[in-house]
Design an enzyme around this catalytic site. Structure first.
Site, PDB file in Angstrom:
ATOM      1  CG  HIS A 154     -16.318  13.928 -15.635  1.00 18.78           C
ATOM      2  ND1 HIS A 154     -15.871  15.152 -16.183  1.00 18.78           N
ATOM      3  CD2 HIS A 154     -17.123  14.491 -14.324  1.00 18.78           C
ATOM      4  CE1 HIS A 154     -16.314  16.526 -15.494  1.00 18.78           C
ATOM      5  NE2 HIS A 154     -17.368  15.790 -14.151  1.00 18.78           N
ATOM      6  N   GLY A 159       0.847  -1.265   0.318  1.00 16.34           N
ATOM      7  CA  GLY A 159      -0.038   0.090  -0.083  1.00 16.34           C
ATOM      8  C   GLY A 159       0.777   1.281  -0.021  1.00 16.34           C
ATOM      9  CG  HIS A 216      -3.374   4.219  -1.748  1.00 22.53           C
ATOM     10  ND1 HIS A 216      -2.967   3.574  -0.448  1.00 22.53           N
ATOM     11  CD2 HIS A 216      -4.824   3.539  -2.039  1.00 22.53           C
ATOM     12  CE1 HIS A 216      -3.565   2.707   0.109  1.00 22.53           C
ATOM     13  NE2 HIS A 216      -4.984   2.471  -0.871  1.00 22.53           N
TER      14      HIS A 216
END
Length: 210
Positions: A136, A69, A145
């Site tokens: 969008h 991560g 992340h």
């Protein structure tokens, strides 16, 4: 599809489940520096991260995923290994909604119940974590992340290495600079400079990112 998972911590457990949900996908190797040498345990190789090159020679179809991560750690490993970009696998959970006009780079992982909408561009080795929404025309750079339930509204840019905390909201058109950090639950209404940390609602810059 033969896969090698790099890392054996908490984040890799979620990626293991994602891989396991896909018919025909199989984990052939797990690489972590807690292992001193490469060895076959049952039908899965286990060994240090540096053994990736040996495995790639042994299993010609093998693809890699960095299941860690931490953004800086993922970049350090990718730089250290120097594998060709086509050596990495992009993973998308079957429950994710991904627009056909979105672009997703190599080694990136799109987790369960995420939404990636029209004309989004996602770079290499990025993580769009469980339930996150990227609206969008947004841009998500390499090694970014987006944590669970975070929301990037339209035309947001999160540049290389940025970390967007769980449940954070970025309003339209705002920019997160390289290696910036947005705290969990924050509401970002201004651009966040590179290498800075911002927290709160509205988010305030408080420190340099570590």
């Amino acid at each position: 599809m033969d896969l090698a998972l790099i890392g054996e911590g908490g984040h890799s457990k979620v990626i293991k489940d994602l891989i396991g949900s896909k018919p025909g996908y199989k984990i052939r190797a797990v690489l972590d520096d807690k292992y001193e040498q490469l060895q076959l345990v049952g039908d899965v190789y286990r060994g240090p991260i540096s053994s990736a090159h040996d495995l790639a020679e042994q299993i010609s179809s093998l693809k890699f995923v960095i299941g860690i991560g931490g953004n800086r750690v993922r970049k350090t490993i990718a730089d250290r290994l120097g594998l060709a970009s086509d050596s990495y696998m992009t993973l998308i959970h079957d429950s994710a909604i991904v627009s056909p006009s979105a672009s997703i780079g190599v080694g990136s992982v799109i987790m369960a119940y995420t939404i990636v909408n029209a004309d989004v561009v996602i770079g290499d080795h990025a993580i769009i974590n469980s339930g996150a929404i990227v609206e969008h025309d947004s841009y998500v750079g390499d090694y970014v992340h987006i944590a669970p339930k975070a929301l990037l509204t339209g035309s947001v840019a999160a540049h290389e290495g940025a970390m967007i905390g769980a449940g954070a909201t970025i309003i339209p058109g705002k920019r997160m600079g390289e290696w910036a950090t947005v705290g969990a639950g924050a509401t970002v209404i201004h651009d966040i400079p590179a290498y800075r940390t911002a927290v709160g609602t509205p988010a305030r810059t408080i420190a340099e990112s570590s």
